[in-house]
Design an enzyme around this catalytic site. Structure first.
Site, PDB file in Angstrom:
ATOM      1  N   ARG A 193      -2.987 -10.568   4.593  1.00 20.34           N
ATOM      2  CA  ARG A 193      -3.390 -10.542   3.179  1.00 20.34           C
ATOM      3  C   ARG A 193      -2.259  -9.888   2.382  1.00 20.34           C
ATOM      4  O   ARG A 193      -2.002  -8.702   2.526  1.00 20.34           O
ATOM      5  CB  ARG A 193      -4.691  -9.744   3.041  1.00 20.34           C
ATOM      6  CG  ARG A 193      -5.256  -9.696   1.637  1.00 20.34           C
ATOM      7  CD  ARG A 193      -6.514  -8.844   1.585  1.00 20.34           C
ATOM      8  NE  ARG A 193      -7.098  -8.852   0.257  1.00 20.34           N
ATOM      9  CZ  ARG A 193      -6.678  -8.083  -0.742  1.00 20.34           C
ATOM     10  NH1 ARG A 193      -5.659  -7.255  -0.573  1.00 20.34           N
ATOM     11  NH2 ARG A 193      -7.268  -8.145  -1.920  1.00 20.34           N
ATOM     12  N   LYS A 212       0.824  -1.220   0.000  1.00 19.92           N
ATOM     13  CA  LYS A 212       0.000   0.000   0.000  1.00 19.92           C
ATOM     14  C   LYS A 212       0.852   1.260   0.000  1.00 19.92           C
ATOM     15  O   LYS A 212       2.017   1.249   0.391  1.00 19.92           O
ATOM     16  CB  LYS A 212      -1.024  -0.062   1.134  1.00 19.92           C
ATOM     17  CG  LYS A 212      -2.127  -1.053   0.772  1.00 19.92           C
ATOM     18  CD  LYS A 212      -3.288  -1.123   1.711  1.00 19.92           C
ATOM     19  CE  LYS A 212      -4.320  -2.129   1.150  1.00 19.92           C
ATOM     20  NZ  LYS A 212      -5.355  -2.471   2.098  1.00 19.92           N
TER      21      LYS A 212
END
Ligand code: HH2
Length: 307
Positions: free
Chosen positions: A258, A223
């Protein structure tokens, strides 16, 4: 608590890390858009992630990156169904990353046993009933606003208290709709309507979300805040940052990670977990395919694994 006592208490509760590999069947995902849009490529990628140690494959046909436009139900089904079919029996549990009940229903028919709903059952009024009736697991994630606009000046009182109370309410809602509490996993939604500091505070105090008593999923993988902190790294160069945050999250009690880069995250998490415990035991049980639960293991010292 003294530092030494706090290290001991982490060691006593460190969960067995479960790695969830990401399979994005999309043209526009922020880090791998278009790479796995072809079903054969997505299926081969899923098999590769299982070989690298993914216990769960999270298959998604709609990007939720900031600014993403919604995708129709028909298009989402067209993207994910062949991939689910191709990965059933691959040796990992299948998760469907969707907020549409019709997509989740078809995915469950194709073998998915986990619904990863980034809207925490707010996106489709039929979703809660579906999950309750089908008896699958569900991941409820926090998001402020919606993907198109969520990164426009997000604000909280105390971000951890706000996210935690939202997740507690969504858990209560799920249970009121007939979903067994032990089927529910929680996720603070790193990057979903959060500034860099919001993400960091959530990771630093993740134990406050773990205290809600359900398995906690973290999705920091690649991210943008990781790239920004490291001085401007592209998504493919954010593996080290991803691992740093995963290991911190593990120490705070998170159990599901994840990630796009399964092999690297798995190795780091296994070593970190063994180090925190101060001992290593060879793997015990490894059945991950057919039940609605992830593996159980005698190495887990407290019951914080998804069940
Ligand atoms: N993050 C993304 C998508 N789904 N689900 C959960 N539970 N937690 C997350 O943090 C999470 C998620 C975004 O990552 P990615 O799928 O790689 O990107 P995109 O949404 O652009 O496809």
């Amino acid at each position: 608590m003294t530092w030494r006592a706090s290290v001991r208490s982490v060691a006593a509760t460190v969960p067995e890390p479960v790695v969830m590999g990401v399979v994005n069947v999309t043209p526009d995902s922020f880090s791998d858009g278009g790479e796995w849009l072809d079903p054969a490529a997505a299926i081969a990628h899923g098999h590769a992630l299982v070989a690298q140690g993914a216990a769960i494959l999270d298959i998604g046909g709609e990007s939720t990156r900031p600014g993403a436009e919604p995708v129709s139900e028909a298009e989402e089904l067209r993207r994910v169904l062949p991939v689910l079919d191709g990965l059933s029996g691959a040796g990992a549990r299948l998760s469907i990353d969707t907020s549409k009940a019709a997509v989740a229903a078809a995915a469950i028919d194709a073998g998915a046993t986990l619904v990863n709903d980034v809207t925490a059952l707010r996106g489709d009024p039929e979703m809660a009933v579906l999950v309750a009736q089908r008896g699958c697991d569900v991941c409820l994630m926090h998001m402020l606003g919606e993907p198109r606009t969520m990164q426009r000046d997000p604000r909280y009182g105390d971000v951890v208290e706000d996210v935690s109370s939202f997740l507690a309410q969504r858990l209560a809602h799920a249970v009121a709709q007939g979903i067994a509490p032990e089927r529910v996993w929680l996720d603070p939604g790193i990057g979903f309507g959060k500034t860099i500091d919001h993400n960091l505070e959530l990771l630093r105090r993740l134990d406050e979300i773990v205290a809600l008593g359900r398995p906690v999923v973290v999705g920091t993988s690649r991210k943008s805040f990781l790239g920004t902190i490291a001085g401007g790294r592209e998504p493919g160069e954010r593996v080290a940052g991803t691992i740093a945050t995963n290991v911190i999250a593990l120490t705070r009690g998170a159990s599901v990670f994840r990630v796009h880069d399964v092999a690297e995250a798995r190795d780091a998490l296994l070593v970190a977990a063994a180090t925190l415990r101060g001992r290593w035991l060879p793997p015990t049980t490894t059945s991950t395919t057919t039940t609605t639960s992830t593996t159980t293991s005698t190495r887990t010292t407290t019951a914080s694994r998804p069940s």
